[in-house]
Write a protein that holds these residues in place. Structure first.
Motif, short mmCIF file in Angstrom:
data_model
loop_
_atom_site.label_atom_id
_atom_site.label_comp_id
_atom_site.label_asym_id
_atom_site.label_seq_id
_atom_site.Cartn_x
_atom_site.Cartn_y
_atom_site.Cartn_z
N TRP A 35 0.82 -1.21 0.00
CA TRP A 35 0.00 0.00 0.00
C TRP A 35 0.86 1.26 0.00
N LEU A 38 2.15 1.75 -3.53
CA LEU A 38 1.06 2.26 -4.36
C LEU A 38 0.82 3.75 -4.08
N SER A 41 3.52 5.81 -5.81
CA SER A 41 3.29 5.91 -7.26
C SER A 41 2.10 6.83 -7.56
N ALA A 42 1.11 6.86 -6.68
CA ALA A 42 -0.02 7.77 -6.87
C ALA A 42 0.41 9.22 -6.69
N PRO A 98 1.52 2.90 -11.15
CA PRO A 98 0.52 2.46 -10.17
C PRO A 98 -0.27 1.24 -10.65
N ILE A 101 1.89 -1.85 -10.25
CA ILE A 101 1.99 -2.30 -8.86
C ILE A 101 0.74 -3.09 -8.47
N TRP A 105 0.46 -7.31 -7.71
CA TRP A 105 0.22 -7.25 -6.27
C TRP A 105 0.74 -8.48 -5.53
N GLU A 130 11.24 3.46 -11.95
CA GLU A 130 10.43 4.63 -12.29
C GLU A 130 11.23 5.92 -12.08
#
Length: 522
Positions: A35, A38, A41-42, A98, A101, A105, A130
């Protein structure tokens, strides 16, 4: 534009710092690591959106510029900036990571023989790639670009070699050796570029400042022996041709794509490899315009061979993942063709193709990966009748496949059409040969779909599950973007076109004047 907020520094630092933090999380906190990665990346996606909002297509060529000393004695600086071409690829990277990822998962959890921090390592490596890709896109210093262009190989090597299929170690070594060899050739060219700038009267000392060198080349003040310029161009071009990859330097790609996890393969093909084509467009053309023109016929011939070669080999594949990998070789041929025909349509189409290829390849490869994870085999012959038991999976696979063959109404069509139009204005015969890939792509995509998704339900497929909510979260945005950009590519082209015009002006390559047929004498 120059801003007091170091937005570009924040842009590349967020995923790199996030990768370090992920590795510091407790080994038992796999869900927390997922999480958190994620979330990082968000945040990167939000930063990319901020860049888009603040970018002025009619403004200076490079915006959000940061310029600070780095190693003054070597003539290198910490110089960052973004133009429309780099911005399009930054957004592509920020959109895809994202989703990758989420798509991967459980990839690290499923690795047999891996224990402890495997999930943390997998996520950290993804974020590191990235950050390094973003840094290579926004660098305006040649040495700074080279450092990150090569550094991204290390996390990608461990992603391929540490996670994936049975032959992943061999594929990872092959990937690394090919790309490191190309990088070593480029290093010699980078050093050579510094030497010739140090020997020139234009610069006070040797420099790696991309903008200063291009300005001197464009003004005619920076004059170098043509033989040396040609050698430097070939050094840069070789590394980019391996990374892209351009035929015949592609041999590492199919093995790496097949043996990596689907998410890591997409990270490599849709994001990392774009650094190669981006390097051709920015560094080869603008630093060495005369050499680029000299070698243009050879490069576009290799590109057209790659287009046809990749498509023909895709038709003959029995492994669904390898088939998709060969389609990427064909598509990279289109991208390189558009770059080196040196027309507005060709280069705009090429840049848009980089974005659209990333989206279509991600959609097709990930959906295929979801299917393979259910059935446990990559053999096309093992499937059949999937559309009857998993209609949503089959439907999304069809849309992604149709995008890959550049069906009108889906995003890749516009970019491929622009590349072919731009090619036709200079090389009509090569444009016709490249167009044959339209027929070949229809064969390999539709035949693959027919064998896998149509017909009676094959043994072992009757219990295949349809796409799960997590998988739909990955696929739905990609399909939506393929549809939107297929119908309305104007926002992307509005950002890309001014940067392409700057490039063509810099290398003094105006579009060919249209040839008018002579009418009857009066």
């Amino acid at each position: 534009m120059v801003t007091s907020l170091p937005l570009l520094t924040i842009l590349w630092a967020v995923p790199v710092v996030g990768a370090a933090v992920v590795m510091l999380l407790p080994a038992s906190s796999r869900p927390l690591a997922k999480w958190f990665a994620l979330l990082v990346s968000a945040i990167e996606l939000v930063l990319a959106i901020v860049l888009v909002v603040g970018f002025d297509p009619s403004g200076p060529q490079y915006q959000f510029v940061e310029d600070h000393p780095w190693i003054p004695s070597f003539g290198t600086g910490y110089i960052l900036g973004v133009d429309g071409i780099a911005l399009a690829l930054v957004v592509l990277t920020a959109v895809l990571v994202p989703l990758l990822i989420v798509a991967g998962w459980n990839d690290a959890d499923a690795q047999e023989g891996l224990r402890g921090r495997s999930t943390h390592t997998y996520l950290a490596l993804t974020l590191a790639v990235e950050g390094m890709v973003v840094m290579s896109l926004i660098s305006l210093d040649v040495l700074l670009f080279y450092v990150f262009f090569e550094a991204m190989l290390i996390p990608m090597y461990f992603l391929i070699g540490g996670f994936g299929g049975e032959n992943r170690s061999k594929a990872a070594v092959k990937f690394l050796l090919y790309n490191l060899f190309g990088g070593l050739i480029m290093l010699a060219a980078v050093i050579g570029l510094y030497v010739v700038t140090a020997q020139s009267d234009v610069f006070a000392s040797g420099t790696f400042d991309f903008r200063a060198i291009v300005a001197a080349v464009n003004s005619g003040e920076f004059v170098v022996n043509p033989a040396i310029v040609n050698a430097l161009f070939l050094g840069f071009m070789f590394a980019f041709a391996v990374k892209a990859p351009l035929w015949p330097f592609h041999r590492w790609l199919p093995d790496a794509a097949v043996e990596a996890t689907p998410a890591s393969a997409v990270l490599m093909m849709a994001i990392m490899d774009k650094a190669g084509t981006f390097g051709m467009l920015r560094y080869c053309l603008q630093l060495f315009p005369d050499a680029s023109t000299l070698f243009r016929p050879v490069i576009i011939t290799l590109a057209v061979i790659g287009i046809v070669y990749g498509a023909i080999l895709a038709i003959g594949q029995t492994d669904v993942m390898r088939l998709i990998a060969y389609t990427s070789i064909s598509h990279f041929g289109f991208i390189i063709l558009g770059i080196f025909v040196m027309t507005t349509q060709g280069q705009s189409g090429s840049t848009l193709y980089m974005v659209n290829h990333g989206l279509s390849t991600a959609a097709l490869f990930l959906v295929a990966g979801f299917l393979v994870s259910r059935r446990g085999t990559r053999l096309i012959s093992a499937y059949g009748g999937v559309q009857k038991v998993a209609p949503v999976l089959a439907g999304t696979f069809l849309v992604a496949g149709l995008a890959t063959l550049s069906l009108p109404g889906l995003a890749p069509f516009i970019s491929e059409f622009l590349v072919l139009i731009g090619t036709f204005t200079r090389y009509p015969l090569l444009a016709v040969v490249a167009s044959s890939a339209l027929v070949l792509s229809a064969i390999y995509i539709l035949w693959m779909y027919q064998r896998m998704m149509g017909g009676p339900v094959a043994d072992g497929n009757d219990r295949l599950r349809d796409l799960l909510p997590r998988e739909l979260v990955v696929v739905a945005p990609l399909i939506a973007l393929l549809l939107v950009l297929g119908v309305y590519p104007k926002p992307a082209l509005d950002v890309i076109n001014p940067a392409v015009s700057h490039t063509l002006t810099t290398i003094e390559q105006p579009d060919p004047a249209p040839k008018l047929a002579e009418g009857p004498a009066r």
